[in-house]
Design a protein around this motif. Structure first.
Motif, PDB file in Angstrom:
ATOM      1  N   LYS A  22       0.842  -1.207   0.001  1.00  0.00           N
ATOM      2  CA  LYS A  22       0.197  -0.152   0.145  1.00  0.00           C
ATOM      3  C   LYS A  22       0.880   1.384  -0.114  1.00  0.00           C
ATOM      4  N   LEU A  23       2.046   1.241   0.734  1.00  0.00           N
ATOM      5  CA  LEU A  23       2.797   2.321   0.809  1.00  0.00           C
ATOM      6  C   LEU A  23       3.579   2.665  -0.612  1.00  0.00           C
ATOM      7  N   ALA A  24       3.978   1.517  -1.223  1.00  0.00           N
ATOM      8  CA  ALA A  24       4.361   1.810  -2.367  1.00  0.00           C
ATOM      9  C   ALA A  24       3.445   2.412  -3.562  1.00  0.00           C
ATOM     10  N   ASP A  25       2.224   1.835  -3.397  1.00  0.00           N
ATOM     11  CA  ASP A  25       1.236   2.617  -4.268  1.00  0.00           C
ATOM     12  C   ASP A  25       1.077   4.250  -4.105  1.00  0.00           C
ATOM     13  N   ILE A  26       1.139   4.483  -2.521  1.00  0.00           N
ATOM     14  CA  ILE A  26       0.890   5.786  -2.337  1.00  0.00           C
ATOM     15  C   ILE A  26       2.075   6.612  -2.649  1.00  0.00           C
ATOM     16  N   LEU A  27       3.428   6.301  -2.642  1.00  0.00           N
ATOM     17  CA  LEU A  27       4.757   6.827  -3.205  1.00  0.00           C
ATOM     18  C   LEU A  27       4.690   6.925  -4.323  1.00  0.00           C
ATOM     19  N   GLY A  28       3.876   6.181  -5.277  1.00  0.00           N
ATOM     20  CA  GLY A  28       3.972   5.902  -6.669  1.00  0.00           C
ATOM     21  C   GLY A  28       5.462   5.242  -7.112  1.00  0.00           C
ATOM     22  N   HIS A  29       5.688   4.089  -6.249  1.00  0.00           N
ATOM     23  CA  HIS A  29       6.862   3.351  -6.644  1.00  0.00           C
ATOM     24  C   HIS A  29       6.210   2.239  -7.469  1.00  0.00           C
ATOM     25  N   SER A  30       7.154   1.949  -8.583  1.00  0.00           N
ATOM     26  CA  SER A  30       6.708   0.674  -9.357  1.00  0.00           C
ATOM     27  C   SER A  30       7.307  -0.541  -8.839  1.00  0.00           C
ATOM     28  N   SER A  31       8.456  -0.384  -8.055  1.00  0.00           N
ATOM     29  CA  SER A  31       9.125  -1.461  -7.394  1.00  0.00           C
ATOM     30  C   SER A  31       8.995  -1.381  -5.710  1.00  0.00           C
ATOM     31  N   ILE A  32       8.466  -2.521  -5.157  1.00  0.00           N
ATOM     32  CA  ILE A  32       8.513  -2.559  -3.509  1.00  0.00           C
ATOM     33  C   ILE A  32       9.873  -2.369  -3.079  1.00  0.00           C
ATOM     34  N   GLU A  33      10.973  -2.870  -3.944  1.00  0.00           N
ATOM     35  CA  GLU A  33      12.221  -2.850  -3.618  1.00  0.00           C
ATOM     36  C   GLU A  33      12.888  -1.248  -3.015  1.00  0.00           C
ATOM     37  N   THR A  34      12.264  -0.398  -4.015  1.00  0.00           N
ATOM     38  CA  THR A  34      12.495   0.923  -3.824  1.00  0.00           C
ATOM     39  C   THR A  34      11.925   1.509  -2.480  1.00  0.00           C
ATOM     40  N   THR A  35      10.683   0.825  -2.222  1.00  0.00           N
ATOM     41  CA  THR A  35       9.953   1.427  -0.964  1.00  0.00           C
ATOM     42  C   THR A  35      10.676   0.874   0.447  1.00  0.00           C
ATOM     43  N   ARG A  36      11.601  -0.295   0.064  1.00  0.00           N
ATOM     44  CA  ARG A  36      12.058  -0.960   1.166  1.00  0.00           C
ATOM     45  C   ARG A  36      13.225   0.132   1.607  1.00  0.00           C
ATOM     46  N   ILE A  37      13.909   0.708   0.710  1.00  0.00           N
ATOM     47  CA  ILE A  37      15.101   1.607   0.854  1.00  0.00           C
ATOM     48  C   ILE A  37      14.218   2.678   1.945  1.00  0.00           C
ATOM     49  N   TYR A  38      13.326   3.141   1.652  1.00  0.00           N
ATOM     50  CA  TYR A  38      12.665   4.527   2.583  1.00  0.00           C
ATOM     51  C   TYR A  38      12.328   3.902   3.926  1.00  0.00           C
ATOM     52  N   ILE A  39      11.903   2.652   4.240  1.00  0.00           N
ATOM     53  CA  ILE A  39      11.658   2.210   5.529  1.00  0.00           C
ATOM     54  C   ILE A  39      12.705   1.710   6.528  1.00  0.00           C
ATOM     55  N   ILE A  40      13.793   1.628   5.894  1.00  0.00           N
ATOM     56  CA  ILE A  40      14.959   0.997   6.796  1.00  0.00           C
ATOM     57  C   ILE A  40      15.156   2.113   7.990  1.00  0.00           C
ATOM     58  N   SER A  41      15.525   1.346   9.256  1.00  0.00           N
ATOM     59  CA  SER A  41      15.452   2.049  10.506  1.00  0.00           C
ATOM     60  C   SER A  41      17.027   2.396  10.889  1.00  0.00           C
ATOM     61  N   THR A  42      17.215   3.221  11.700  1.00  0.00           N
ATOM     62  CA  THR A  42      18.740   3.794  11.839  1.00  0.00           C
ATOM     63  C   THR A  42      19.439   2.548  12.697  1.00  0.00           C
ATOM     64  N   GLY A  43      20.873   2.590  12.747  1.00  0.00           N
ATOM     65  CA  GLY A  43      21.516   1.816  13.498  1.00  0.00           C
ATOM     66  C   GLY A  43      20.871   1.590  14.929  1.00  0.00           C
ATOM     67  N   ARG A  44      20.499   3.034  15.420  1.00  0.00           N
ATOM     68  CA  ARG A  44      20.604   2.853  16.948  1.00  0.00           C
ATOM     69  C   ARG A  44      19.006   1.873  16.930  1.00  0.00           C
ATOM     70  N   GLU A  45      18.133   2.239  16.112  1.00  0.00           N
ATOM     71  CA  GLU A  45      16.903   1.144  16.514  1.00  0.00           C
ATOM     72  C   GLU A  45      17.188  -0.118  16.131  1.00  0.00           C
ATOM     73  N   HIS A  46      18.163  -0.431  15.063  1.00  0.00           N
ATOM     74  CA  HIS A  46      18.355  -1.902  14.801  1.00  0.00           C
ATOM     75  C   HIS A  46      19.098  -2.348  15.776  1.00  0.00           C
ATOM     76  N   ARG A  47      20.227  -1.840  16.601  1.00  0.00           N
ATOM     77  CA  ARG A  47      20.976  -2.127  17.721  1.00  0.00           C
ATOM     78  C   ARG A  47      19.697  -2.565  18.971  1.00  0.00           C
ATOM     79  N   ARG A  48      18.840  -1.762  19.284  1.00  0.00           N
ATOM     80  CA  ARG A  48      17.742  -1.852  20.111  1.00  0.00           C
ATOM     81  C   ARG A  48      16.983  -3.215  19.989  1.00  0.00           C
ATOM     82  N   LYS A  49      16.877  -3.497  18.458  1.00  0.00           N
ATOM     83  CA  LYS A  49      15.962  -4.666  18.257  1.00  0.00           C
ATOM     84  C   LYS A  49      16.712  -5.873  18.614  1.00  0.00           C
TER      85      LYS A  49
END
Length: 280
Positions: A245-272
């Motif tokens: 749904k997010l890919a559609d809203i942003l107008g992305h043809s590929s979900i792979e592009t959308t994945r780049i947009y939603i990656i978290s910071t190193g701090r958040e990744h470390r916390r998880k």
């Protein structure tokens, strides 16, 4: 006799016209032409290009730019080579491992976004542009589709890269845009315009945002228009967990592009990772 491949000015001009006819965005056309001229400036005297020269040039690019930027330049030049029918000269992009988190000093936080807004209160147009982009996830180039008529309907139709999508406006944004239009005496047509009546472009917006950095206390590396779009993407995904749904809203043809947009910071990744509790 070996065939000679020489890039001439008329080739670049013809390719530019081709890109325009293919309905590439103005930003894409300008970027592709800049990238081609990076190659032309590198080539010796008569601008003859060979596969070996292109491979050497790729190596020089890797010394100057990040890998993703190098790949972006190569994609543009390969497009030109394809247009010319010089298929055998095309070179491969660099292999990139997918990033699982982004640099903390590049990610704009919601708190920093609100500080930018607060600092922009004296410039109502800039304030409204920042809020509009971040609350809808549009590109800067798509601000031109926000007209008085569209805002009244509560829905903006955007045409970008041969795709049409409808942007639904939050009620608070709709009311704010209507109020802004009245204050500025804009009764019809494009809302975000320059003094000459032309649509505000990327450079106008970029300069305005950069002026807010010191006053808002936000790292200049984080303050650029596209980061507002990424903040929208991360906020939406954290609430909905629906990447399609997010890919559609942003107008992305590929979900792979959308994945780049939603990656978290190193701090958040470390916390998880620490929450796994696997260290005794």
């Amino acid at each position: 006799m070996n065939k000679k491949y020489v890039i001439k000015r008329k080739n670049a001009d013809a390719w530019k016209m081709y890109l325009i006819e293919e309905e590439k965005s103005r930003h894409t056309v300008e970027k592709y032409i800049r990238d081609l001229y990076k190659l032309i400036d590198y080539l010796p005297g008569e601008k003859e290009v060979t596969k070996n020269l292109l491979i050497q040039w790729k190596g020089e690019l890797k010394k100057k730019y990040a890998v993703r930027s190098v790949n972006s330049i190569i994609v543009a030049v390969n497009n030109f080579l394809t247009y010319m029918g010089w298929y055998e000269l095309r070179i491969k992009t660099c292999r990139v491992q997918r990033e699982i988190y982004c640099e903390e000093d590049r990610e704009l936080t919601k708190e920093e976004y609100f500080r930018l807004l607060d600092s922009a209160k004296s410039d109502k147009r800039l304030y409204m542009m920042i809020e509009t982009i971040c609350s809808t996830g549009i590109r800067v180039s798509e601000l031109q589709y926000f007209t008085v008529e569209a805002v009244r309907k509560g829905q903006v139709t955007v045409v970008c890269k041969n795709k049409v999508r409808n942007i639904l406006l939050p009620k608070k944004l709709r009311r704010a845009l209507e109020k802004y239009s009245v204050q500025k005496g804009i009764r019809e047509g494009i809302i975000f315009r320059t003094r000459n009546g032309k649509p505000v472009d990327r450079s106008n917006f970029w300069v305005g945002m950069k002026k807010l950095c010191d006053k808002a206390g936000v790292n200049r590396r984080k303050v650029f228009p596209h980061n507002l779009r990424k903040l929208f993407a991360r906020t939406f995904y954290n609430l909905q967990k629906d990447i399609a749904k997010l890919a559609d809203i942003l107008g992305h043809s590929s979900i792979e592009t959308t994945r780049i947009y939603i990656i978290s910071t190193g701090r958040e990744h470390r916390r998880k990772i620490e929450r796994l509790g696997l260290v005794v």
